[in-house]
Design an enzyme around this catalytic site. Structure first.
Site, mmCIF file in Angstrom:
data_model
loop_
_atom_site.group_PDB
_atom_site.id
_atom_site.type_symbol
_atom_site.label_atom_id
_atom_site.label_comp_id
_atom_site.label_asym_id
_atom_site.label_seq_id
_atom_site.Cartn_x
_atom_site.Cartn_y
_atom_site.Cartn_z
ATOM 1 N N GLN A 104 0.849 -1.198 0.000
ATOM 2 C CA GLN A 104 0.000 0.000 0.000
ATOM 3 C C GLN A 104 0.877 1.237 0.000
ATOM 4 O O GLN A 104 0.383 2.355 -0.097
ATOM 5 C CB GLN A 104 -0.856 0.027 1.262
ATOM 6 C CG GLN A 104 -1.807 -1.124 1.388
ATOM 7 C CD GLN A 104 -2.418 -1.150 2.781
ATOM 8 O OE1 GLN A 104 -3.367 -0.436 3.070
ATOM 9 N NE2 GLN A 104 -1.871 -1.971 3.649
ATOM 10 N N ASN A 105 2.182 1.037 0.170
ATOM 11 C CA ASN A 105 3.087 2.179 0.286
ATOM 12 C C ASN A 105 3.444 2.735 -1.083
ATOM 13 O O ASN A 105 3.393 2.040 -2.090
ATOM 14 C CB ASN A 105 4.358 1.784 1.043
ATOM 15 C CG ASN A 105 4.034 1.373 2.472
ATOM 16 O OD1 ASN A 105 2.983 1.726 2.979
ATOM 17 N ND2 ASN A 105 4.933 0.636 3.089
ATOM 18 N N ILE A 106 3.851 3.991 -1.058
ATOM 19 C CA ILE A 106 4.151 4.692 -2.308
ATOM 20 C C ILE A 106 5.590 5.176 -2.293
ATOM 21 O O ILE A 106 5.984 6.015 -3.090
ATOM 22 C CB ILE A 106 3.183 5.880 -2.476
ATOM 23 C CG1 ILE A 106 3.268 6.819 -1.253
ATOM 24 C CG2 ILE A 106 1.756 5.395 -2.657
ATOM 25 C CD1 ILE A 106 2.579 8.129 -1.468
ATOM 26 N N ASP A 107 6.382 4.645 -1.353
ATOM 27 C CA ASP A 107 7.708 5.220 -1.089
ATOM 28 C C ASP A 107 8.848 4.583 -1.883
ATOM 29 O O ASP A 107 9.993 4.979 -1.726
ATOM 30 C CB ASP A 107 8.008 5.167 0.416
ATOM 31 C CG ASP A 107 7.874 3.761 0.999
ATOM 32 O OD1 ASP A 107 8.043 2.769 0.252
ATOM 33 O OD2 ASP A 107 7.597 3.648 2.210
ATOM 34 N N HIS A 122 -1.395 1.448 -4.438
ATOM 35 C CA HIS A 122 -1.717 2.877 -4.414
ATOM 36 C C HIS A 122 -0.782 3.722 -5.280
ATOM 37 O O HIS A 122 -0.773 4.943 -5.166
ATOM 38 C CB HIS A 122 -1.697 3.397 -2.968
ATOM 39 C CG HIS A 122 -2.777 2.798 -2.108
ATOM 40 N ND1 HIS A 122 -2.674 2.662 -0.740
ATOM 41 C CD2 HIS A 122 -3.993 2.275 -2.434
ATOM 42 C CE1 HIS A 122 -3.779 2.094 -0.271
ATOM 43 N NE2 HIS A 122 -4.588 1.836 -1.273
ATOM 44 N N GLY A 191 2.875 -4.392 9.115
ATOM 45 C CA GLY A 191 2.622 -2.972 9.377
ATOM 46 C C GLY A 191 1.414 -2.373 8.705
ATOM 47 O O GLY A 191 1.520 -1.306 8.114
ATOM 48 N N ALA A 236 8.747 -4.048 12.676
ATOM 49 C CA ALA A 236 9.028 -4.806 11.454
ATOM 50 C C ALA A 236 10.511 -5.177 11.326
ATOM 51 O O ALA A 236 10.844 -6.337 11.082
ATOM 52 C CB ALA A 236 8.585 -3.986 10.235
HETATM 53 P P1 NAD Z 1 -1.646 2.886 8.712
HETATM 54 O O1 NAD Z 1 -0.960 4.198 8.686
HETATM 55 O O2 NAD Z 1 -3.117 2.832 8.755
HETATM 56 O O3 NAD Z 1 -1.090 1.941 9.885
HETATM 57 C C1 NAD Z 1 0.222 1.683 10.126
HETATM 58 C C2 NAD Z 1 0.351 0.361 10.903
HETATM 59 O O4 NAD Z 1 1.735 0.131 11.126
HETATM 60 C C3 NAD Z 1 -0.325 0.331 12.276
HETATM 61 O O5 NAD Z 1 -1.045 -0.877 12.416
HETATM 62 C C4 NAD Z 1 0.845 0.370 13.270
HETATM 63 O O6 NAD Z 1 0.586 -0.354 14.476
HETATM 64 C C5 NAD Z 1 1.934 -0.312 12.463
HETATM 65 N N1 NAD Z 1 3.298 0.042 12.842
HETATM 66 C C6 NAD Z 1 3.761 1.181 13.417
HETATM 67 N N2 NAD Z 1 5.102 1.095 13.588
HETATM 68 C C7 NAD Z 1 5.475 -0.102 13.093
HETATM 69 C C8 NAD Z 1 6.732 -0.775 12.971
HETATM 70 N N3 NAD Z 1 7.889 -0.210 13.374
HETATM 71 N N4 NAD Z 1 6.745 -2.009 12.429
HETATM 72 C C9 NAD Z 1 5.608 -2.614 12.000
HETATM 73 N N5 NAD Z 1 4.398 -2.016 12.092
HETATM 74 C C10 NAD Z 1 4.334 -0.786 12.632
HETATM 75 O O7 NAD Z 1 -1.078 2.179 7.475
HETATM 76 P P2 NAD Z 1 -1.810 1.535 6.350
HETATM 77 O O8 NAD Z 1 -2.742 0.498 6.878
HETATM 78 O O9 NAD Z 1 -0.731 1.167 5.454
HETATM 79 O O10 NAD Z 1 -2.739 2.690 5.696
HETATM 80 C C11 NAD Z 1 -2.382 4.015 5.435
HETATM 81 C C12 NAD Z 1 -2.323 4.359 3.976
HETATM 82 O O11 NAD Z 1 -1.478 5.475 3.836
HETATM 83 C C13 NAD Z 1 -1.715 3.283 3.168
HETATM 84 O O12 NAD Z 1 -2.642 2.885 2.253
HETATM 85 C C14 NAD Z 1 -0.513 3.899 2.457
HETATM 86 O O13 NAD Z 1 -0.742 4.025 1.074
HETATM 87 C C15 NAD Z 1 -0.429 5.292 2.909
HETATM 88 N N6 NAD Z 1 0.874 5.641 3.489
HETATM 89 C C16 NAD Z 1 2.022 5.249 2.875
HETATM 90 C C17 NAD Z 1 3.232 5.566 3.432
HETATM 91 C C18 NAD Z 1 4.493 5.110 2.748
HETATM 92 O O14 NAD Z 1 4.519 5.019 1.530
HETATM 93 N N7 NAD Z 1 5.519 4.774 3.520
HETATM 94 C C19 NAD Z 1 3.284 6.310 4.615
HETATM 95 C C20 NAD Z 1 2.084 6.718 5.191
HETATM 96 C C21 NAD Z 1 0.870 6.366 4.616
#
Ligand code: NAD
Ligand code: ZN
Length: 256
Positions: A104-107, A122, A191, A236
């Site tokens: 789901q990440n875009i990074d 996404h 995560g 993670a």
């Molecule tokens: P979320 O933001 O809803 O939830 C994040 C989850 O990660 C939580 O369950 C939390 O407990 C867990 N978490 C926190 N720290 C952690 C760690 N160190 N190791 C493992 N798990 C950990 O995330 P989501 O469900 O992915 O939904 C948010 C949406 O926002 C996604 O669809 C995504 O596209 C987007 N998003 C992407 C990024 C990115 O690209 N990195 C960043 C923020 C949001």
């Protein structure tokens, strides 16, 4: 032996014997790379207004939107590097165990770590698209020092090629993710809260087609008491490092 150690051993066994291992990742996998999730007290939406990712607002106020988008997704995310959890998934692919990552990440951190089969539910911030002629661009081709960026072919507004609120899921990633979930006999969720629809249906689809669900998350998610078989409760990077050590040990023992 601690209960958490037993779970690591059990998860390692499942992975070694998997015929079709698939990973599904959310914002949590990138937290140890310095990218916060969207929600929660430390989340991005506690600092920024999510309307910059609303398609209507973006078209009406492209400069205001782009100023914030650049700050979050390019200046800030741009410096992030893969962490031990991304590296573990790349290693599992090299070992021939992991068939694909659905993210789901875009990074772009899965690709940066070395995974070659990544279904981006996404989209990806490292790709951009012209809102009019629909030409695609790599990040390196676009000058973000002059905002909002304009298409070199038709001079229309350029948008990051990740989905904004109200946009549909890219068809190819959607279909490939469903096929992968169906084929999976072991499915590891890392995560994700499980709150973002329709991505949150993918692990449920895998469970319905009889995959064993391993979950890595320091907290409980919507999946934990619903579909998860083995919950590795922790960060993670830490949990995936322990899991890889266990997988290596078991594979060495098998050989020798
Ligand atoms: P979320 O933001 O809803 O939830 C994040 C989850 O990660 C939580 O369950 C939390 O407990 C867990 N978490 C926190 N720290 C952690 C760690 N160190 N190791 C493992 N798990 C950990 O995330 P989501 O469900 O992915 O939904 C948010 C949406 O926002 C996604 O669809 C995504 O596209 C987007 N998003 C992407 C990024 C990115 O690209 N990195 C960043 C923020 C949001
Ligand atoms: Zn164009």
């Amino acid at each position: 032996m601690e209960n958490s150690d037993k779970k690591i051993i059990l998860a390692a066994e499942k992975i070694i014997h998997a015929k079709h291992l698939v990973a599904f990742t959310g914002a949590g996998i990138s937290v140890e790379s310095g990218i916060p999730p969207f929600r929660g007290a430390e989340g991005l939406w506690s600092k920024y207004d999510p309307q910059v990712l609303d398609l209507g607002y973006f078209h009406q106020y492209p400069l205001a939107s782009w100023n914030v988008i650049k700050e979050i997704f390019y200046d800030f995310f741009g410096t992030a590097r893969p962490n031990a959890a991304h590296d573990a998934l790349a290693e599992l692919e090299k070992m021939g165990l992991l068939k694909c990552v659905i993210t789901q990440n875009i990074d772009n951190l899965h690709q940066a770590a070395g995974n070659t089969v990544v279904h981006e539910f996404h989209g990806n911030s490292h790709k951009l698209v012209c809102t009019k002629c629909k030409r695609h661009f790599e990040l390196a081709e676009i000058n973000l020092e002059v905002l909002p960026p304009k298409c070199v072919h038709c001079n229309s507004l350029i948008k990051p090629d990740f989905i904004f609120f109200g946009e549909g899921i890219p068809m190819q990633a959607y279909q490939a993710s469903h096929v992968a979930a169906e084929k999976a006999d072991v499915f590891i969720i890392i995560g994700s809260t499980g709150e973002v629809s329709p991505a949150n249906q993918i692990p449920i689809h895998a469970k319905n087609t009889r995959a064993t669900i391993i979950e890595v998350n320091p907290e409980n998610s919507r999946y934990t008491h619903f579909i998860t078989d083995i919950h590795l409760k922790g960060k993670a990077g830490e949990m995936m490092t322990k899991l890889m050590e266990q997988i290596d040990q078991k594979l060495k023992a098998k050989k020798g």
